[in-house]
Design an enzyme around this catalytic site. Structure first.
Site, PDB file in Angstrom:
ATOM      1  N   GLN B 126       3.089  -9.204  79.904  1.00 41.05           N
ATOM      2  CA  GLN B 126       2.532  -7.887  79.588  1.00 41.05           C
ATOM      3  C   GLN B 126       1.172  -8.015  78.919  1.00 41.05           C
ATOM      4  O   GLN B 126       1.078  -8.527  77.802  1.00 41.05           O
ATOM      5  CB  GLN B 126       3.496  -7.151  78.641  1.00 41.05           C
ATOM      6  CG  GLN B 126       3.012  -5.771  78.221  1.00 41.05           C
ATOM      7  CD  GLN B 126       3.941  -5.114  77.201  1.00 41.05           C
ATOM      8  OE1 GLN B 126       4.666  -5.801  76.485  1.00 41.05           O
ATOM      9  NE2 GLN B 126       3.922  -3.799  77.145  1.00 41.05           N
ATOM     10  N   GLY B 127       0.133  -7.537  79.574  1.00 41.22           N
ATOM     11  CA  GLY B 127      -1.214  -7.625  79.021  1.00 41.22           C
ATOM     12  C   GLY B 127      -1.692  -6.280  78.498  1.00 41.22           C
ATOM     13  O   GLY B 127      -2.552  -5.642  79.105  1.00 41.22           O
ATOM     14  N   TYR B 128      -1.127  -5.861  77.411  1.00 46.35           N
ATOM     15  CA  TYR B 128      -1.529  -4.605  76.775  1.00 46.35           C
ATOM     16  C   TYR B 128      -2.452  -4.865  75.588  1.00 46.35           C
ATOM     17  O   TYR B 128      -3.600  -4.486  75.573  1.00 46.35           O
ATOM     18  CB  TYR B 128      -0.288  -3.835  76.283  1.00 46.35           C
ATOM     19  CG  TYR B 128       0.360  -2.918  77.295  1.00 46.35           C
ATOM     20  CD1 TYR B 128       0.262  -3.149  78.658  1.00 46.35           C
ATOM     21  CD2 TYR B 128       1.098  -1.818  76.873  1.00 46.35           C
ATOM     22  CE1 TYR B 128       0.877  -2.301  79.568  1.00 46.35           C
ATOM     23  CE2 TYR B 128       1.719  -0.970  77.778  1.00 46.35           C
ATOM     24  CZ  TYR B 128       1.611  -1.203  79.119  1.00 46.35           C
ATOM     25  OH  TYR B 128       2.217  -0.368  79.996  1.00 46.35           O
ATOM     26  N   SER B 129      -1.884  -5.547  74.557  1.00 46.14           N
ATOM     27  CA  SER B 129      -2.599  -5.680  73.281  1.00 46.14           C
ATOM     28  C   SER B 129      -3.858  -6.531  73.416  1.00 46.14           C
ATOM     29  O   SER B 129      -3.922  -7.457  74.222  1.00 46.14           O
ATOM     30  CB  SER B 129      -1.698  -6.325  72.237  1.00 46.14           C
ATOM     31  OG  SER B 129      -0.509  -5.610  72.122  1.00 46.14           O
ATOM     32  N   GLU B 244      10.642   0.417  77.765  1.00 47.03           N
ATOM     33  CA  GLU B 244      10.573  -0.622  76.745  1.00 47.03           C
ATOM     34  C   GLU B 244      11.565  -0.326  75.631  1.00 47.03           C
ATOM     35  O   GLU B 244      12.065  -1.218  74.976  1.00 47.03           O
ATOM     36  CB  GLU B 244       9.139  -0.687  76.201  1.00 47.03           C
ATOM     37  CG  GLU B 244       8.834  -1.987  75.471  1.00 47.03           C
ATOM     38  CD  GLU B 244       7.376  -2.113  75.037  1.00 47.03           C
ATOM     39  OE1 GLU B 244       6.535  -1.315  75.481  1.00 47.03           O
ATOM     40  OE2 GLU B 244       7.098  -3.026  74.253  1.00 47.03           O
ATOM     41  N   SER B 383       5.007  -0.604  66.284  1.00 50.46           N
ATOM     42  CA  SER B 383       5.467  -1.034  64.954  1.00 50.46           C
ATOM     43  C   SER B 383       6.346   0.058  64.348  1.00 50.46           C
ATOM     44  O   SER B 383       6.296   1.223  64.775  1.00 50.46           O
ATOM     45  CB  SER B 383       4.276  -1.296  64.035  1.00 50.46           C
ATOM     46  OG  SER B 383       3.724  -0.058  63.607  1.00 50.46           O
ATOM     47  N   GLU B 385       6.035   1.521  61.620  1.00 48.66           N
ATOM     48  CA  GLU B 385       5.215   2.589  61.040  1.00 48.66           C
ATOM     49  C   GLU B 385       4.802   3.575  62.133  1.00 48.66           C
ATOM     50  O   GLU B 385       4.833   4.791  61.931  1.00 48.66           O
ATOM     51  CB  GLU B 385       3.954   2.006  60.376  1.00 48.66           C
ATOM     52  CG  GLU B 385       4.218   1.228  59.102  1.00 48.66           C
ATOM     53  CD  GLU B 385       4.865  -0.129  59.347  1.00 48.66           C
ATOM     54  OE1 GLU B 385       4.581  -0.744  60.390  1.00 48.66           O
ATOM     55  OE2 GLU B 385       5.663  -0.579  58.507  1.00 48.66           O
TER      56      GLU B 385
HETATM   57  C1  LIG Z   1       5.751 -11.934  68.549  1.00 45.57           C
HETATM   58  C2  LIG Z   1       4.921 -10.869  69.204  1.00 45.57           C
HETATM   59  C3  LIG Z   1       4.972 -10.709  70.573  1.00 45.57           C
HETATM   60  C4  LIG Z   1       4.171  -9.760  71.215  1.00 45.57           C
HETATM   61  N1  LIG Z   1       4.186  -9.671  72.583  1.00 45.57           N
HETATM   62  C5  LIG Z   1       3.307  -8.846  73.220  1.00 45.57           C
HETATM   63  C6  LIG Z   1       3.173  -8.835  74.645  1.00 45.57           C
HETATM   64  O1  LIG Z   1       3.876  -9.564  75.355  1.00 45.57           O
HETATM   65  N2  LIG Z   1       2.252  -8.049  75.218  1.00 45.57           N
HETATM   66  C7  LIG Z   1       1.447  -7.215  74.480  1.00 45.57           C
HETATM   67  O2  LIG Z   1       0.657  -6.503  75.048  1.00 45.57           O
HETATM   68  N3  LIG Z   1       1.553  -7.185  73.123  1.00 45.57           N
HETATM   69  C8  LIG Z   1       2.449  -7.993  72.472  1.00 45.57           C
HETATM   70  N4  LIG Z   1       2.531  -7.997  71.092  1.00 45.57           N
HETATM   71  C9  LIG Z   1       1.576  -7.191  70.325  1.00 45.57           C
HETATM   72  C10 LIG Z   1       2.190  -6.041  69.574  1.00 45.57           C
HETATM   73  O3  LIG Z   1       2.478  -5.016  70.437  1.00 45.57           O
HETATM   74  C11 LIG Z   1       1.200  -5.659  68.462  1.00 45.57           C
HETATM   75  O4  LIG Z   1       1.248  -6.664  67.485  1.00 45.57           O
HETATM   76  C12 LIG Z   1       1.527  -4.336  67.836  1.00 45.57           C
HETATM   77  O5  LIG Z   1       1.218  -3.311  68.709  1.00 45.57           O
HETATM   78  C13 LIG Z   1       0.777  -4.104  66.522  1.00 45.57           C
HETATM   79  O6  LIG Z   1      -0.592  -4.266  66.697  1.00 45.57           O
HETATM   80  P1  LIG Z   1      -1.452  -5.209  65.744  1.00 45.57           P
HETATM   81  O7  LIG Z   1      -0.767  -6.494  65.646  1.00 45.57           O
HETATM   82  O8  LIG Z   1      -2.828  -5.185  66.205  1.00 45.57           O
HETATM   83  O9  LIG Z   1      -1.339  -4.540  64.303  1.00 45.57           O
HETATM   84  P2  LIG Z   1      -2.207  -3.305  63.786  1.00 45.57           P
HETATM   85  O10 LIG Z   1      -2.173  -2.232  64.777  1.00 45.57           O
HETATM   86  O11 LIG Z   1      -3.502  -3.791  63.308  1.00 45.57           O
HETATM   87  O12 LIG Z   1      -1.325  -2.843  62.545  1.00 45.57           O
HETATM   88  C14 LIG Z   1      -1.353  -3.482  61.274  1.00 45.57           C
HETATM   89  C15 LIG Z   1      -0.443  -2.694  60.342  1.00 45.57           C
HETATM   90  O13 LIG Z   1      -0.909  -1.361  60.232  1.00 45.57           O
HETATM   91  C16 LIG Z   1       0.105  -0.445  60.566  1.00 45.57           C
HETATM   92  N5  LIG Z   1      -0.502   0.747  61.178  1.00 45.57           N
HETATM   93  C17 LIG Z   1      -1.356   0.784  62.219  1.00 45.57           C
HETATM   94  N6  LIG Z   1      -1.680   2.051  62.513  1.00 45.57           N
HETATM   95  C18 LIG Z   1      -1.013   2.831  61.636  1.00 45.57           C
HETATM   96  C19 LIG Z   1      -0.917   4.242  61.427  1.00 45.57           C
HETATM   97  N7  LIG Z   1      -1.609   5.107  62.189  1.00 45.57           N
HETATM   98  N8  LIG Z   1      -0.130   4.702  60.429  1.00 45.57           N
HETATM   99  C20 LIG Z   1       0.582   3.822  59.646  1.00 45.57           C
HETATM  100  N9  LIG Z   1       0.518   2.498  59.793  1.00 45.57           N
HETATM  101  C21 LIG Z   1      -0.251   2.008  60.783  1.00 45.57           C
HETATM  102  C22 LIG Z   1       0.989  -1.198  61.506  1.00 45.57           C
HETATM  103  O14 LIG Z   1       2.282  -0.659  61.568  1.00 45.57           O
HETATM  104  C23 LIG Z   1       0.974  -2.581  60.889  1.00 45.57           C
HETATM  105  O15 LIG Z   1       1.887  -2.631  59.819  1.00 45.57           O
HETATM  106  C24 LIG Z   1       3.338  -8.923  70.432  1.00 45.57           C
HETATM  107  C25 LIG Z   1       3.313  -9.067  69.049  1.00 45.57           C
HETATM  108  C26 LIG Z   1       4.081 -10.022  68.420  1.00 45.57           C
HETATM  109  C27 LIG Z   1       4.032 -10.156  66.917  1.00 45.57           C
END
Ligand SMILES: Cc1cc2nc3c(=O)[nH]c(=O)nc-3n(C[C@H](O)[C@H](O)[C@H](O)COP(=O)(O)OP(=O)(O)OC[C@H]3O[C@@H](n4cnc5c(N)ncnc54)[C@H](O)[C@@H]3O)c2cc1C
Lengths: 380, 398
Positions: B126-129, B244, B383, B385
């Site tokens: 999955q290439g989202y993030s 999902e 997440s 949150e």
């Molecule tokens: C082990 C692992 C596997 C993953 N696998 C995949 C994958 O296969 N494909 C893919 O595309 N992605 C994947 N992800 C990515 C995952 O979806 C992101 O980590 C997630 O969406 C959070 O984004 P971020 O890490 O950039 O954190 P951020 O978005 O930067 O968030 C940091 C903190 O801020 C909080 N926050 C952010 N916005 C708000 C808000 N508006 N209000 C309150 N709190 C907020 C968050 O909850 C978090 O606590 C994976 C992540 C992990 C850790």
């Protein structure tokens, strides 16, 4: 009442602070952690040069004559840098036990060597079936010629893999969890009959399972009477761990705060979200509690035995509880970055959580506290 | 009101159980139960067994090879699989990209991609993030510029789970940089072997290689790999999210973990007595047990509502939060049960062919890495949150 550090304590704080700031950046630590030894031998020499290895010992051995507050100041600084060197194992746990129990000749030889950075020790007290109970000792020692012959197994001996000599607790009398009959010994870590299985721990330190099979041992102090001195050393160890946790929690809070101010999502810094602001405030609250309890513990070592025991149990329990919250929140607020090996805060989280598994966890210390619930604290 | 399964549902459960008794390979179940690594071959072997049985695609329509099961039947199946120690099916192909292809794809795309997903011949990721687009997914920057019959893709994806094994990646890419955030995004299928793609491992704090960075440097992707309309990728992304979140409560996993935890707590001795008799530990076990009951009933209520025709919408956000917090709490209790033996880090012992001595009790060697690894549950898949924000907005109208 005065919460200010003395001039000497402040100098000690500055010395450690400078050392950690200048000599312990994260990448340098990572290099030491992944080296064969698991820490830096040069750093250990620097500790010796700066006098840090002598903090709890008398001036006669080149020491600083420090107590709880001095160890607190050092350990907190080490916590900020996630210091890897075997300070707790060598100086705080083993060294102070030798200092309490050893003959003048033993101290002259061993303490001087510790202070000079020439001797690294590990305390082999806890056993595989004993969990956090230091009185659960099945290892035994019998007289043999001039010395003793020691047999038994010791569990998760912090820095036991690289120690030159081991301070070992074994029974010369009593059974089960009797307090009487526990004796302390010095055993050469490379002697016949000593086998060590060293390993890394999840927080990046080293430890070992150690088996003694008729190993030659030298008695420290009086036979069968080591318990009070052992508990005094463990108490210092608890102060040092609480302080180390506080230092690490402080950095975890600072790094998380900096991160949520800088990380942009939805067009703003995520620190602008009130939901996260409150979470950050709660982390800071846990840090304040941890710091308060560390100071409380560090200044209670001379209180009556039961009062001291009660306060130390409370301090270590709070550290376990607050530490878990701070560690988990630090990861969570970093999002995916918090899960990464390359992110410093992940290593702080690991150390903070694992401190709860050393010298008694939250559950163990709450049990002690329950047992001591009726001890009147004002009696101090 | 009746909270019991109907006779038909019970008969279905028996059928699932006999299948698992007969077909789930013992070596795989044992790895799952002991927290050891599953190889790619293990996952593929199990998924092919499922496919032979016709039980691989729970969420597809029957005409494409789906099971056609009701929500309750899917729930029963997932519970039983967890109980037996069957590995979770890797979701990226069958439960993520496939439903999008079925709903928005062309006939050729369905022909091309679905059979190999069903038979686990092709691995997807999955290439989202992206580094700058996590919670704020619509802030993604990886761009796809149309040049004749192909797009040229440049940018970076990150946290890509199991990308190191993947043959294909489905990506959200920006095709219109001038449009509003959500409106300039497209859904592209990309062959990982295309020149210009580099996969770099990311190591997580438990020492594992689960996630990756994926770099795209002027990668040429045929236009026929676009799913749905250009600039309408956000619709696909949102549609995928509803899939999902199925099974997100993890009730089966929590039940299996709690059962294992109790077994461990009966064996571990503390002060000459089993740990399970320690009042503090027992109290926390009781706490987990009642929370699990509450989660299970909430999950069943949500499943039943979907059965009756309602679509699980924002309610699944409740399940995500409750379920992940519970699973994390159980890993904390495992760590406590291990006591001082939670400290050793022996990654080699996670391999099934490890024949060295454990350090301390055997269960203890994986507890801390598991505890730290499971922190991810409250971070990914939206997440916790973000889930709360969804509930506040969609359910509470705040
Ligand atoms: C082990 C692992 C596997 C993953 N696998 C995949 C994958 O296969 N494909 C893919 O595309 N992605 C994947 N992800 C990515 C995952 O979806 C992101 O980590 C997630 O969406 C959070 O984004 P971020 O890490 O950039 O954190 P951020 O978005 O930067 O968030 C940091 C903190 O801020 C909080 N926050 C952010 N916005 C708000 C808000 N508006 N209000 C309150 N709190 C907020 C968050 O909850 C978090 O606590 C994976 C992540 C992990 C850790």
């Amino acid at each position: 009442m005065d919460f200010k550090l003395s001039d000497e304590q402040r100098m000690l704080e500055e010395t450690v602070g400078r050392l950690v700031r200048d000599g312990y950046p994260f990448d340098v630590r990572e290099k030491a952690r992944t080296s064969e030894l698991g820490y830096s031998a040069e750093m250990w020499q620097q500790f010796a040069e700066l006098g840090l290895l002598g903090v709890p010992f008398s001036e006669d051995f080149g020491g600083f004559n420090g107590g709880g507050p001095e160890l607190m100041v050092v350990a907190e600084g080490f916590g900020r840098g996630l210091v890897l060197e075997p300070y707790l194992a060598t100086v705080v746990l083993s060294g102070t036990l030798i200092n309490s129990l050893g003959s003048d000749a033993q101290k002259e030889k061993l303490i001087s060597a510790i202070v000079g950075g020439e001797l690294r020790l590990a305390l082999a007290a806890y056993e595989p079936e004993g969990r956090y109970d230091h009185t659960h000792v099945t290892a035994t020692a019998e007289k043999s010629g001039d010395g003793y012959s020691l047999t038994g197994n010791k569990a998760v001996v912090l820095h036991g893999d690289s120690a030159d000599q081991l301070v070992v607790i074994a029974r010369t009398g009593g059974k089960g969890t009797d307090r009487d009959g526990l004796s302390a010994f010095i055993v050469d870590a490379n002697a016949d009959g000593v086998s060590r299985r060293g390993y890394e721990t999840i927080d990046g330190l080293r430890a070992a399972e150690i088996t003694f099979n008729n190993a030659a041992a030298e008695l420290l102090g009086e036979e069968g009477k080591a318990i009070d001195a052992l508990e005094a050393s463990l108490a210092l160890g608890i102060v040092a761990l609480c302080a180390e946790a506080t230092g690490a929690m402080e950095v975890a809070c600072d790094q998380t705060l900096a991160y949520i101010k800088e990380r942009q999502q939805f067009g703003v810094a995520i620190g602008k979200f009130q939901a996260l602001q409150h979470r950050m405030v709660e982390m800071r609250m846990e840090l304040e509690k941890a710091r308060s309890m560390t100071i409380f513990a560090a200044c209670s070592l001379d209180a009556p035995a039961q009062v001291c025991a009660k306060r130390l149990a409370a301090a270590k329990a709070i550290i376990g509880k607050s530490g878990r919250k701070v560690a988990e929140e630090a990861i969570q607020l970093h999002g995916g970055m918090g899960m990464m090996e390359e992110t410093a805060v992940a290593h702080y989280a690991k150390r903070i959580v694992l401190i709860d598994h050393q010298l008694g966890d939250l559950g163990y210390h709450m049990q002690q506290l329950e047992r001591l619930l009726d001890v009147d604290d004002d009696a101090a | 009101m009746d909270i019991n399964f109907t006779p038909e549902e019970l008969a279905f459960r028996d059928e699932v159980r006999s299948f698992l008794d007969a077909k789930l390979p013992k070596d795989i179940a044992s790895k799952v139960k002991n927290g050891q690594h599953l190889s790619k071959e293990d996952s593929v072997r199990w998924q092919k067994i499922l496919n032979e049985q016709g039980w691989m695609a729970l969420h597809w329509p029957k005409e494409h090879g789906g099971t056609g099961w009701s929500p309750i039947e899917k729930h029963i199946f997932e519970e039983e699989c967890a109980e037996y120690g069957a590995p979770g099916v890797l979701p990226f192909g069958v439960n993520m990209v496939a439903p999008v292809i079925i709903k928005f794809g062309t006939e050729e795309q369905k022909q091309k991609y679905l059979p190999s997903i069903l038979n686990s011949d092709v691995w997807w990721c999955q290439g989202y993030s992206e580094p700058g687009a996590g919670s704020d997914l619509a802030g993604l920057k990886t761009k796809a510029v149309r040049e004749g019959d192909h797009y040229v893709v440049t940018g970076q994806k990150t946290w890509t789970t199991l990308g190191q094994h993947a043959d294909w990646i489905f990506c959200l890419v920006r095709t219109d940089p001038s449009a509003k955030k959500q409106e300039g995004i497209s859904f592209l299928l990309i062959d990982m072997k295309t020149p210009g793609i580099t996969v770099r491992p990311l190591i997580t704090l438990d020492g594992e290689h689960e996630v990756n960075e994926v770099f795209f440097d002027e990668v040429k992707v045929p236009v026929e790999n676009l799913v749905g309309e250009e600039n309408k990728g956000w619709t696909c992304a949102k549609y995928l999210l509803t899939f999902e979140r199925t099974g997100i409560a993890g009730v089966g996993q929590s039940k299996a973990a709690l059962k294992h935890l109790k077994e461990v707590a009966r064996k571990v001795q503390q002060n000459g007595k089993p740990l399970i008799e320690d009042p503090l530990f027992r109290n926390r076990l009781a706490d987990v047990e009642m929370e699990l009951m509450a989660l299970e009933m909430t999950n069943l209520r949500t499943v039943a509502a979907a059965q009756a025709g309602g679509v699980p919408g924002a309610e699944s956000s409740f399940l995500k939060i409750m379920g992940t917090e519970l699973r994390q709490e159980i890993t904390d209790l495992f760590r406590r049960a291990a006591g001082p033996y939670a400290q050793p880090f022996l990654p080699e012992s996670f391999e099934a062919d490890y024949d060295g001595e454990p350090v301390g009790p055997e269960f203890a060697n994986t507890v801390s890495t598991k505890y730290f690894n499971m922190r991810k549950l409250s971070i990914f898949g939206g997440s916790n949150e973000i889930q709360k924000n969804i509930i506040a907005k969609m359910i509470l109208g705040l």
